[in-house]
Motif scaffolding. Sequence first.
Motif, PDB file in Angstrom:
ATOM      1  N   PHE A 123       0.828  -1.212   0.000  1.00  0.00           N
ATOM      2  CA  PHE A 123       0.000   0.000   0.000  1.00  0.00           C
ATOM      3  C   PHE A 123       0.863   1.264   0.000  1.00  0.00           C
ATOM      4  CE2 PHE A 123      -3.011  -2.917   2.439  1.00  0.00           C
ATOM      5  CZ  PHE A 123      -3.670  -3.314   1.267  1.00  0.00           C
ATOM      6  N   GLY A 124       1.947   1.232  -0.766  1.00  0.00           N
ATOM      7  CA  GLY A 124       2.793   2.414  -0.906  1.00  0.00           C
ATOM      8  C   GLY A 124       3.847   2.587   0.163  1.00  0.00           C
ATOM      9  N   GLN A 125       3.874   1.698   1.163  1.00  0.00           N
ATOM     10  CA  GLN A 125       4.863   1.784   2.222  1.00  0.00           C
ATOM     11  C   GLN A 125       5.764   0.556   2.209  1.00  0.00           C
ATOM     12  OE1 GLN A 125       5.468   4.417   4.280  1.00  0.00           O
ATOM     13  NE2 GLN A 125       3.951   5.454   3.016  1.00  0.00           N
ATOM     14  N   ARG A 126       7.058   0.783   2.511  1.00  0.00           N
ATOM     15  CA  ARG A 126       8.005  -0.318   2.559  1.00  0.00           C
ATOM     16  C   ARG A 126       7.810  -1.102   3.853  1.00  0.00           C
ATOM     17  NH1 ARG A 126       7.951   3.121  -1.529  1.00  0.00           N
ATOM     18  NH2 ARG A 126       9.444   2.502  -3.137  1.00  0.00           N
ATOM     19  N   GLY A 549      23.898   6.568   2.815  1.00  0.00           N
ATOM     20  CA  GLY A 549      23.348   7.499   3.791  1.00  0.00           C
ATOM     21  C   GLY A 549      22.056   8.152   3.344  1.00  0.00           C
ATOM     22  N   VAL A 550      21.367   8.763   4.316  1.00  0.00           N
ATOM     23  CA  VAL A 550      20.219   9.626   4.030  1.00  0.00           C
ATOM     24  C   VAL A 550      20.755  11.049   3.963  1.00  0.00           C
ATOM     25  CG1 VAL A 550      18.025  10.528   4.880  1.00  0.00           C
ATOM     26  CG2 VAL A 550      18.562   8.096   5.134  1.00  0.00           C
ATOM     27  N   TYR A 551      20.509  11.723   2.856  1.00  0.00           N
ATOM     28  CA  TYR A 551      21.043  13.073   2.662  1.00  0.00           C
ATOM     29  C   TYR A 551      19.942  14.119   2.512  1.00  0.00           C
ATOM     30  CZ  TYR A 551      24.799   9.855   1.524  1.00  0.00           C
ATOM     31  OH  TYR A 551      25.702   8.813   1.571  1.00  0.00           O
ATOM     32  N   ASP A 552      18.721  13.663   2.323  1.00  0.00           N
ATOM     33  CA  ASP A 552      17.574  14.567   2.216  1.00  0.00           C
ATOM     34  C   ASP A 552      16.431  13.952   3.027  1.00  0.00           C
ATOM     35  OD1 ASP A 552      15.147  15.855   1.340  1.00  0.00           O
ATOM     36  OD2 ASP A 552      16.251  16.635  -0.382  1.00  0.00           O
ATOM     37  N   LYS A 557      11.466  10.859   4.223  1.00  0.00           N
ATOM     38  CA  LYS A 557      10.223  10.695   4.980  1.00  0.00           C
ATOM     39  C   LYS A 557       9.042  10.523   4.045  1.00  0.00           C
ATOM     40  CE  LYS A 557       8.270  12.375   9.284  1.00  0.00           C
ATOM     41  NZ  LYS A 557       8.363  13.399  10.341  1.00  0.00           N
ATOM     42  N   SER A 558       9.090  11.170   2.890  1.00  0.00           N
ATOM     43  CA  SER A 558       8.039  10.999   1.896  1.00  0.00           C
ATOM     44  C   SER A 558       8.104   9.608   1.286  1.00  0.00           C
ATOM     45  CB  SER A 558       8.183  12.055   0.798  1.00  0.00           C
ATOM     46  OG  SER A 558       7.256  11.842  -0.239  1.00  0.00           O
ATOM     47  N   TYR A 559       9.322   9.095   1.104  1.00  0.00           N
ATOM     48  CA  TYR A 559       9.512   7.758   0.536  1.00  0.00           C
ATOM     49  C   TYR A 559       9.000   6.681   1.472  1.00  0.00           C
ATOM     50  CZ  TYR A 559      12.201   3.521  -0.650  1.00  0.00           C
ATOM     51  OH  TYR A 559      12.588   2.242  -0.934  1.00  0.00           O
ATOM     52  N   ASP A 560       9.265   6.857   2.767  1.00  0.00           N
ATOM     53  CA  ASP A 560       8.908   5.818   3.734  1.00  0.00           C
ATOM     54  C   ASP A 560       8.643   6.477   5.079  1.00  0.00           C
ATOM     55  OD1 ASP A 560       8.606   3.629   5.330  1.00  0.00           O
ATOM     56  OD2 ASP A 560      10.484   2.663   4.783  1.00  0.00           O
ATOM     57  N   ALA A 603      17.615  -1.867  -0.395  1.00  0.00           N
ATOM     58  CA  ALA A 603      16.192  -1.889  -0.037  1.00  0.00           C
ATOM     59  C   ALA A 603      15.893  -1.018   1.172  1.00  0.00           C
ATOM     60  CB  ALA A 603      15.746  -3.327   0.235  1.00  0.00           C
ATOM     61  N   ARG A 604      16.931  -0.502   1.831  1.00  0.00           N
ATOM     62  CA  ARG A 604      16.728   0.317   3.029  1.00  0.00           C
ATOM     63  C   ARG A 604      16.749   1.803   2.688  1.00  0.00           C
ATOM     64  NH1 ARG A 604      14.976   2.570   6.552  1.00  0.00           N
ATOM     65  NH2 ARG A 604      15.526   2.662   8.748  1.00  0.00           N
ATOM     66  N   ILE A 605      17.773   2.223   1.976  1.00  0.00           N
ATOM     67  CA  ILE A 605      17.920   3.632   1.576  1.00  0.00           C
ATOM     68  C   ILE A 605      17.881   3.694   0.055  1.00  0.00           C
ATOM     69  CG2 ILE A 605      19.324   5.714   1.739  1.00  0.00           C
ATOM     70  CD1 ILE A 605      18.360   4.644   4.442  1.00  0.00           C
ATOM     71  N   PRO A 606      16.869   4.320  -0.529  1.00  0.00           N
ATOM     72  CA  PRO A 606      16.743   4.326  -1.993  1.00  0.00           C
ATOM     73  C   PRO A 606      17.905   5.039  -2.666  1.00  0.00           C
ATOM     74  CG  PRO A 606      15.221   5.882  -1.000  1.00  0.00           C
ATOM     75  CD  PRO A 606      15.808   5.094   0.132  1.00  0.00           C
ATOM     76  N   ILE A 607      18.240   4.581  -3.848  1.00  0.00           N
ATOM     77  CA  ILE A 607      19.370   5.137  -4.599  1.00  0.00           C
ATOM     78  C   ILE A 607      19.174   6.625  -4.888  1.00  0.00           C
ATOM     79  CG2 ILE A 607      18.427   4.599  -6.879  1.00  0.00           C
ATOM     80  CD1 ILE A 607      22.098   4.149  -5.719  1.00  0.00           C
TER      81      ILE A 607
END
Length: 682
Positions: A123-126, A549-552, A557-560, A603-607
Amino acid sequence: MVKKMFAAALLASAMMMPVAGGAQTSDIVVVAQKGRVDTAVFGKRPFMRDPRLSPDGTKIAVMLSRDGVDNLAYIDLAKPGNPSTLIAKAEEYREAGDRTMGTWRWVGNRTLLVTLLSRENIFGQRADLRRLVAYDLETGKLMPLAWTDAGADAGTILHIDDEKETILLQRGTFKDGSFSPGPEVVEVDVRTGKYKSVMRPNPEVDSWMVDGKGVIRAAVGSDSKGNQRLMYRSNGSETLKTVSNEKDPTFTQSQIVPEIFLDEPDMAYATSNKDNLRRVYKVDMKTLEIVGPPVFQLSRYDVDGLIADESESKLLGVAFTTNKERRKWMDPRLAQIQAFFDEDFGEGNAMITSTNDGDTKLIVRVSETSDPGGYYLYDTESGKMQLLGWTHPILKGAKMNPTESVRYKASDGLEIEAVITYPRHRKSRKNLPVVVMPHGGPYGIRDEEGFGFFPWHQALAELGYVVIQPNYRGSGGYGKDFVKEGRKPDGYGNRMQDDLNDAVTWFGKQGLIDPKRACIMGWSYGGYATARGAQRDGDLWRCAIAGAGVYDFPMMKSYDTNAFGSFGASFQATASDLVDISSARHPEGKWAPILIVAGLRDARIPIEQSRTLVSRLKGAGKKEDVDFRYVEQPKGTHNLPYEDVHIQWLEEAAKWLDRFNPAYVPTDSDKPMPVAVTVDTK
């Protein structure tokens, strides 16, 4: 005299007994102590990890590396040469529908219970999914267990009955297009796959707890605001009643939760950090009152967890971590054996990791903090100790770069513990180049002394760098107050970053490192902290090496929306706060030269996180291969499961360091050692 004879017996038997797969210990030649070990060697997969004895002690389930890929296998100790049988590859999941192996446990002596993991878009969430399969050693077949109508999680094993070959499984369900309001409990026959419900879903429950007889005795529920509710009953015929209902907005798990239900009426062993440090208590479950003083406690560290005996009604030991992982055995017999090990191998260097029923056979991991070590099978009745296999396929038992734990003061006065790895080839420990390596997580995780699964600290120390791994505020193991320091509004991306900078300042004043020759390197949260350091503190770091890493944060947060867990989903709640701590939102200004590495199949942090950072750096006028370098790994995932991908990460890091912060400079009194130990990476 007895202890000396014990040591002699261990050494003699280790030399005579065959190892798994038929090799002899005489085949093992350790050459890594002389000369420099090539960086690629540290990217090799562990040869052996997490061996587990069957209840009767005749077989071992273990993860073995073959050609750089993990394979779940079992070793038959009853057959000559102890042959190993590969069950299946355990490659990491990459695409929707892929699965990999997580943990493994025995049910009886012929069935292995294996947890399968996957990540799906629901449903749109990982969502991370868990499923169980049973592997029959006699037929060689895998059988799914209770997959029908299973929800996101169907992999929590509450109880194992080795004689009946059944388990109690907690699982979420998905029926008629909707998820159940809470998990149910089913009894599963691992031989046939048939199952029946023994506890229906309850919207107030997140987790069920059972005693040693398989009776559901307690349940815990929580919500996104930190409310926790504990329910309990004395036996299976009673109704669960609420015994505690507390709010914990810090999400530091302060509530007392039972782990071992005793044979005494309403008594249990539990761990709690109610007084800051997590300790072991005996608790009256009806009143939730603590009986007597703590059963076990440490002065500066948390307890990790409890170890029950095979009846699941007695406390066998306590797991904890000080400078390294340790065990405290409450069982007198195991305590005596551990004392022998401590005397012969050094305190804490031999750790019992698995036992059979009756504890007559033990798997022991023997290693010092600077060597990979190996696993041994110890027969308590014969006194023989058999080498099962080395952890590292090339280094084997070689002693590498020494490590120790040192506490330093942050700029606001908070004490921080860091693991320091010293380069063994340097002539002195003075004014050396340094790499600060923040761990992932960040909350509840910590670095400790030891060679480790990913020995990046050893790889860089071997090149000539001091490596500092700060357990910055928010890290686990030091009590809930320390975790809360990292969760303050100015913690994430600010005060936690200061702790990394303060390590450079403090160790520079001690004379160990040259603060002008400092780089930062990390993966996952460590990758975030690295990029944040390069962006926020470009004058401090000569270079930065950021992976996965998460850089944005607004984008992530919008992604997951669940990416940061119950607490993290709402931390730094306003958009401006999230922008402030996002390095990709501030590409202008002076940055430290940064190497960015990302896995296409993470699968954890999108490219898109890494691609966005690269795009914005270019948009701000930063030049590729001058101000930054981007390496995208087509086979890469978040956990670096492939040797070639892991080796590439280390080799790219080594080249970036040598370019901007070489380990040896002309003014140094020593020179690099020639490479003596290499590995074919083709």
